[in-house]
Design a protein around this motif. Structure first.
Motif, mmCIF file in Angstrom:
data_model
loop_
_atom_site.group_PDB
_atom_site.id
_atom_site.type_symbol
_atom_site.label_atom_id
_atom_site.label_comp_id
_atom_site.label_asym_id
_atom_site.label_seq_id
_atom_site.Cartn_x
_atom_site.Cartn_y
_atom_site.Cartn_z
ATOM 1 N N ASN A 1 -5.687 27.676 -4.494
ATOM 2 C CA ASN A 1 -4.710 27.736 -5.585
ATOM 3 C C ASN A 1 -5.018 28.951 -6.466
ATOM 4 N N PRO A 2 -4.387 30.090 -6.165
ATOM 5 C CA PRO A 2 -4.716 31.322 -6.900
ATOM 6 C C PRO A 2 -4.553 31.191 -8.414
ATOM 7 N N LEU A 3 -3.579 30.390 -8.865
ATOM 8 C CA LEU A 3 -3.401 30.248 -10.313
ATOM 9 C C LEU A 3 -4.611 29.546 -10.923
ATOM 10 N N ASN A 4 -5.126 28.557 -10.218
ATOM 11 C CA ASN A 4 -6.303 27.872 -10.743
ATOM 12 C C ASN A 4 -7.549 28.747 -10.650
ATOM 13 N N VAL A 5 -7.611 29.579 -9.632
ATOM 14 C CA VAL A 5 -8.732 30.527 -9.553
ATOM 15 C C VAL A 5 -8.715 31.421 -10.797
ATOM 16 N N GLU A 6 -7.530 31.898 -11.140
ATOM 17 C CA GLU A 6 -7.414 32.727 -12.349
ATOM 18 C C GLU A 6 -7.825 31.930 -13.587
ATOM 19 N N ASN A 7 -7.341 30.682 -13.682
ATOM 20 C CA ASN A 7 -7.700 29.848 -14.837
ATOM 21 C C ASN A 7 -9.208 29.627 -14.926
ATOM 22 N N GLN A 8 -9.841 29.437 -13.771
ATOM 23 C CA GLN A 8 -11.287 29.188 -13.786
ATOM 24 C C GLN A 8 -12.082 30.456 -14.121
ATOM 25 N N MET A 9 -11.540 31.606 -13.766
ATOM 26 C CA MET A 9 -12.196 32.859 -14.163
ATOM 27 C C MET A 9 -12.136 32.995 -15.694
ATOM 28 N N ILE A 10 -10.969 32.736 -16.259
ATOM 29 C CA ILE A 10 -10.810 32.798 -17.716
ATOM 30 C C ILE A 10 -11.752 31.785 -18.378
ATOM 31 N N ALA B 1 -14.309 14.167 -9.025
ATOM 32 C CA ALA B 1 -13.992 13.971 -10.435
ATOM 33 C C ALA B 1 -13.204 15.167 -10.970
ATOM 34 N N GLU B 2 -12.184 14.878 -11.777
ATOM 35 C CA GLU B 2 -11.420 15.954 -12.425
ATOM 36 C C GLU B 2 -11.964 16.149 -13.836
ATOM 37 N N MET B 3 -12.626 17.289 -14.046
ATOM 38 C CA MET B 3 -13.204 17.556 -15.367
ATOM 39 C C MET B 3 -12.629 18.820 -15.974
ATOM 40 N N GLY B 4 -11.505 19.275 -15.404
ATOM 41 C CA GLY B 4 -10.873 20.474 -15.923
ATOM 42 C C GLY B 4 -10.780 21.578 -14.893
ATOM 43 N N GLN B 5 -11.592 21.435 -13.841
ATOM 44 C CA GLN B 5 -11.710 22.517 -12.865
ATOM 45 C C GLN B 5 -10.526 22.590 -11.897
ATOM 46 N N GLY B 6 -9.612 21.627 -11.978
ATOM 47 C CA GLY B 6 -8.404 21.687 -11.159
ATOM 48 C C GLY B 6 -8.546 21.080 -9.778
ATOM 49 N N THR B 7 -9.566 20.257 -9.608
ATOM 50 C CA THR B 7 -9.819 19.668 -8.296
ATOM 51 C C THR B 7 -8.716 18.706 -7.851
ATOM 52 N N TYR B 8 -8.232 17.881 -8.769
ATOM 53 C CA TYR B 8 -7.176 16.934 -8.371
ATOM 54 C C TYR B 8 -5.998 17.702 -7.764
ATOM 55 N N THR B 9 -5.568 18.744 -8.455
ATOM 56 C CA THR B 9 -4.403 19.495 -7.984
ATOM 57 C C THR B 9 -4.703 20.172 -6.650
ATOM 58 N N ALA B 10 -5.874 20.779 -6.533
ATOM 59 C CA ALA B 10 -6.199 21.505 -5.294
ATOM 60 C C ALA B 10 -6.385 20.553 -4.107
ATOM 61 N N MET B 11 -7.036 19.411 -4.341
ATOM 62 C CA MET B 11 -7.193 18.425 -3.268
ATOM 63 C C MET B 11 -5.806 17.922 -2.861
ATOM 64 N N GLU C 1 3.576 25.608 1.964
ATOM 65 C CA GLU C 1 4.372 25.757 0.749
ATOM 66 C C GLU C 1 3.507 25.682 -0.501
ATOM 67 N N LEU C 2 2.348 25.073 -0.380
ATOM 68 C CA LEU C 2 1.469 24.900 -1.543
ATOM 69 C C LEU C 2 0.153 25.645 -1.361
ATOM 70 N N ILE C 3 -0.496 25.427 -0.226
ATOM 71 C CA ILE C 3 -1.819 26.009 0.011
ATOM 72 C C ILE C 3 -1.729 27.534 -0.027
ATOM 73 N N GLY C 4 -2.540 28.136 -0.880
ATOM 74 C CA GLY C 4 -2.545 29.592 -1.003
ATOM 75 C C GLY C 4 -1.513 30.135 -1.978
ATOM 76 N N LYS C 5 -0.680 29.241 -2.519
ATOM 77 C CA LYS C 5 0.360 29.678 -3.472
ATOM 78 C C LYS C 5 -0.070 29.310 -4.895
ATOM 79 N N PRO C 6 0.195 30.210 -5.862
ATOM 80 C CA PRO C 6 -0.161 29.866 -7.255
ATOM 81 C C PRO C 6 0.582 28.597 -7.677
ATOM 82 N N THR C 7 -0.169 27.566 -7.966
ATOM 83 C CA THR C 7 0.436 26.260 -8.244
ATOM 84 C C THR C 7 -0.089 25.739 -9.572
ATOM 85 N N LYS C 8 0.843 25.430 -10.459
ATOM 86 C CA LYS C 8 0.412 24.869 -11.745
ATOM 87 C C LYS C 8 -0.215 23.512 -11.524
#
Lengths: 151, 712
Positions: B616-625, B62-72, B190-197
């Motif tokens: 997804n480092p960008l999402n890791v940052e977003n989740q920390m915030i 489920a995508e509830m804001g945590q960025g799972t859809y994008t990371a999966m 190209e995606l895995i491990g790269k900051p991805t919006k």
């Protein structure tokens, strides 16, 4: 009561009970679901729309207060400033769950219409009525600061 | 046998494939549709490739804001060489292939999506990519090494010929699935491990109001319901009079359901307003005389008694007897509502022996099965649609299925599809709270200031007991009571830790970061007190008490980014540190807090995170915030208190949460330790409670052990 309202350029004739808040006219009568229900008591800002260019909480706004003023919602596709705000939101990677963002974006659009270059203090003061439980506030501040509302 | 070729292929695949879990079993209805050529091939349950080259990823999480859809999606798309911007997401059906590692059900919880599914997603992407390459080589009658793939197409590097995945998809129907597809080297990703919006399709839907949450579901003849719920926990309806409500415009029906009294109307606002016109005689029950003070008294009495053992090793009693000094404290944490921004809702259409339902849920299988049970039909007869979730934080994984049950009972045997939508007041007042806790802890210090023994007692309602995660309740001890406490990272040799599980009619539930919400403030609070007692810098003291190199490295990192040694000493300003290991990840935070009269402001938080590998480092940052801002709410404001058996709070005017004016400046540093991937959605929440409390001590010299912190 039957009333005409103009929403995002389209005029609708709606027949609703007195005292039906604009939020529910939009959502349930017109099926314009982009505007969100969050608290129903003007405490969270999720339902924010612009009426006559000013941000209002649609859950606490009634049709008789609107008169012939135009209503702008998140679904508007022609307002250039709204488009800029939406682009900034995507660019800054603001949305998480995204539910409050319709209201955040409309409130920011209202803010920028009145003040094209707000200071951080003004941004905080104007956006403080909009709750985001995902806590995207830091990104929201960045996004608003980046928008060149004057151009 | 009557097996179609495709079904046979699938069966064979199932018997031989290493990723059995990844493969789709067509339902009868789907197989029928398929035989008419109506649906495109699904190489497996996660990737759908249409002949027009539309690629859709089916999401069981489920995508509830945590960025799972994008990371999966990143995990699949990178290996598949899919055209990132063009891929689409769709919530999956309820199927065993999407089950969690915790049991035979789908579940999005415990920050586990990436840690348990990332590798599987990559393998699936890689397997389908290998099949598409083989198909292209066969079409071109060339060697496989002459085929490369990029942006959802295969390219013949000899001739420059191109075929889209959509053009190749019919060929792979007859192909067996490689068991051990080669995964890309991380440096080639190209995606895995790269900051991805966040994927543009999701992001744009969310900024234009087009994203569909449960509350946005619309269909022909849809009716709406609001529910009159009991105010006093555990109270029951004796009788009610709906006659005034029924006279109102748009009201279609008023009916009693187990959860309360449902009003069905043409429009939701009509239903909600009609609730005020139903008179009810309640049997308020025994809890009607209970208030928070009574619960505190009950918990205090329990604190004095021996409880269920959570951890006992060494000889704690002896260590305390021989201690050079002892630090002890009591802690109080209130009930907390999750308050996701989208009020809870579920839409159900009961059509005799079948039903359809729409909701945003963290437990799809459970909710589908609940619906089937209530309607007395087979689970397979329920078509479950998971929408986006307007916030979850655990609330949309309600173990008692409260908001789902309301909707199913309301729609049962009715002719219309009905959306049952709770008010914000329902959300705040209906329980399923993070439990209230009253705890005590003490540590023994030797003459060098080292902690030699740690004792603690936790009193709070169990969370996982009697739920689908009931296996985490063991020997009378609840996971939410010990997680983060008995497995604290410090080198201490003597422990005696116990818990008590009081009960009440208030349902308790997991709340973002679960047990850590009460264990982190205790552990990181008392360790900070020990550092002060020992006269050692709080970061240096923690490092001296740690063996785990990962923990030490992370503290060194947060020390570096916060420029700890040069922190500016100002009057009324303090700095506090905390380190918490949760959900397989480590997070260390330094908070800078300014204290004024009866208030405080968290001005800055430095946050170092080691989640093993940041997909997804960008999402890791977003989740920390996100976690920091979320955690600041109960640090400073949020609490549910009980008076005469009712919650005293109602809405955002008295259940206060973090607003933009509270949000501190946040700086995040990601440490890729290369350890196993850990969770990210919840892990920033726990350290913020003690980091802030420790900073307030640094500023004022006063310890605050309870939350929310009320400066006095």
């Amino acid at each position: 009561m039957t009333t005409k309202i103009k929403v995002d350029g389209t005029t609708y004739e709606v027949t609703v009970d007195d005292k039906t808040p604009l939020l529910w006219v939009l959502r349930d009568h017109l099926n314009l679901t982009g505007t969100k229900y969050g608290c129903g008591v003007a405490q969270c800002g999720a339902c924010t729309v612009l009426v006559g260019g000013k941000a209002v909480r649609s859950c606490a706004t009634f049709l008789d207060e609107i008169g012939d003023k135009e209503i702008m919602t998140i679904a508007n596709t022609t307002d250039p400033l709204l488009k800029k705000v939406q682009e900034a939101w995507v660019e800054e990677d603001v949305p998480q769950c995204g539910y409050c963002q319709s209201g955040q974006i409309m409130n920011a659009t209202g803010l920028l219409k009145a003040n094209s270059n707000p200071t951080e203090e003004e941004i905080i003061a104007e956006m403080n009525g909009n709750i985001c439980r995902c806590g995207t506030y830091n990104r929201i501040k960045n996004a608003i600061k980046k928008i060149n509302a004057g151009a | 046998m009557g097996l179609s070729r495709r079904t046979f292929l699938k069966t064979t695949t199932l018997a031989t494939s290493a990723f059995v879990i990844g493969f789709y079993l067509p339902s009868t209805a789907r197989a029928e549709e398929d035989s008419k050529g109506a649906i495109a091939l699904q190489p497996n349950a996660f990737i759908q490739i249409d002949p027009d080259n539309t690629i859709t990823f089916l999401m069981g999480q489920a995508e509830m804001g945590q960025g799972t859809y994008t990371a999966m999606a990143m995990s699949i798309a990178d290996e598949l060489d899919a055209d990132w911007d063009a891929v689409r997401f769709k919530a999956s059906e309820v199927k065993p292939v999407y089950n969690s590692v915790f049991g035979p059900f789908m579940l999005t919880a415990g920050s586990t999506s990436m840690s348990t599914k990332h590798l599987e997603m990559r393998k699936i992407g890689a397997a389908v990519n290998a099949m598409l390459k083989t198909a292209a080589a066969q079409r071109w009658n060339t060697d496989l090494s002459n085929v490369k793939t990029t942006k959802s197409q295969a390219i013949n590097i000899k001739t420059g010929a191109k075929l889209t995945y959509g053009e190749l998809v019919s060929d792979i129907k007859t192909m067996s699935v490689p068991e051990y597809p080669k995964l890309k080297d991380l440096k080639d990703c190209e995606l895995i491990g790269k900051p991805t919006k966040r994927h543009p399709s999701e992001a744009w839907a969310k900024v234009t109001g087009k994203a569909e949450y449960g509350v946005d579901v619309r269909m022909d003849n849809l009716k709406y319901a609001a529910v009159l719920h009991p105010a006093v926990f555990g109270s029951k309806i004796v009788s009610f009079d709906p006659s005034e409500a029924l006279k109102r415009n748009g009201i279609l029906k008023v009916k009693q359901i187990p959860g309360g009294i449902a009003v069905i109307a043409e429009h939701w606002f009509q239903a909600k307003e009609a609730l005020n016109h139903i008179s009810v005689v309640w049997d308020k029950g025994t809890f009607a005389s209970i208030s928070t003070a009574d619960l505190k008294k009950e918990y205090s009495d329990l604190l004095k008694k021996p409880g269920a053992s959570m951890r006992k090793d060494g000889n704690s009693a002896k260590a305390f007897k021989e201690a050079h000094s002892i630090i002890s404290a009591e802690y109080e944490f209130p009930f907390l509502a999750h308050a996701p921004m989208e009020p809870l809702n579920c839409t159900v259409h009961h059509t005799g022996t079948t039903a359809k339902m729409w909701t945003g849920g963290q437990m799809q299988t459970t909710y589908r099965d609940d619906c089937a049970n209530i309607l007395g039909i087979k689970p397979e007869a329920v078509e479950y649609h998971n929408t986006l979730l307007g916030g979850g934080f655990g609330r949309r994984g309600a173990a008692n299925s409260d908001y789902i049950n309301d909707a199913v009972f309301t729609a049962k045997d009715e002719e219309w599809p009905i959306m049952t939508l709770w008010t914000r007041e329902d959300d705040i007042r209906m329980g399923n709270y993070r439990p209230m806790y009253k705890n005590k802890a003490r540590v023994a210090l030797n003459r060098f200031g080292d902690i030699t023994a740690f004792e603690a007692t936790v009193v709070g309602q169990p969370v996982v007991k009697d739920t689908i995660l009931g296996f985490l309740f063991k020997d009378g001890v609840d996971w939410a009571q010990w997680d983060g406490l008995t497995d604290h990272p410090y080198s201490i040799t003597n422990h005696d830790m116990q818990s008590h599980s009081p009960s009440s009619p208030i349902p308790a539930l997991w709340w973002r970061s679960v047990g850590h919400t009460q264990t982190a403030p205790m552990v990181e609070g008392i360790v900070d007190e020990a550092a002060h007692k020992a006269g050692v810098d709080p970061i240096a003291y923690r490092i001296s008490m740690l063996d785990d190199l990962r923990c030490i490295k992370l503290l060194v990192d947060v020390k570096r980014i916060s420029d700890w040694n040069n922190r500016k000493k100002e009057k009324n300003v303090g700095y506090g540190v905390a380190l918490v290991k949760s959900f397989g990840s480590l997070v260390a935070q330094v908070a800078k807090v300014r204290v004024t009269d009866n208030d405080f402001k968290v001005e800055k938080v430095w946050c170092s995170v080691d989640c093993g590998f940041a997909v997804n480092p960008l999402n890791v940052e977003n989740q920390m915030i996100s976690g920091i801002n979320f955690g600041l709410a109960p640090t400073k404001y949020s609490e549910i208190t009980i008076k005469n058996g009712e919650a005293e709070q109602n809405n955002f005017y008295d259940y206060l949460v973090t607003r933009i004016s509270d949000a501190p400046d946040i700086q995040v540093s990601i440490v890729n330790s290369g350890e196993k991937i850990g969770g990210i959605g919840e892990t920033a929440v726990p350290p913020i409670f003690p980091a802030v409390a420790n900073a307030i001590f640094d500023a004022t010299g006063k310890r605050y052990h309870s939350l929310p912190i009320k400066i006095s």
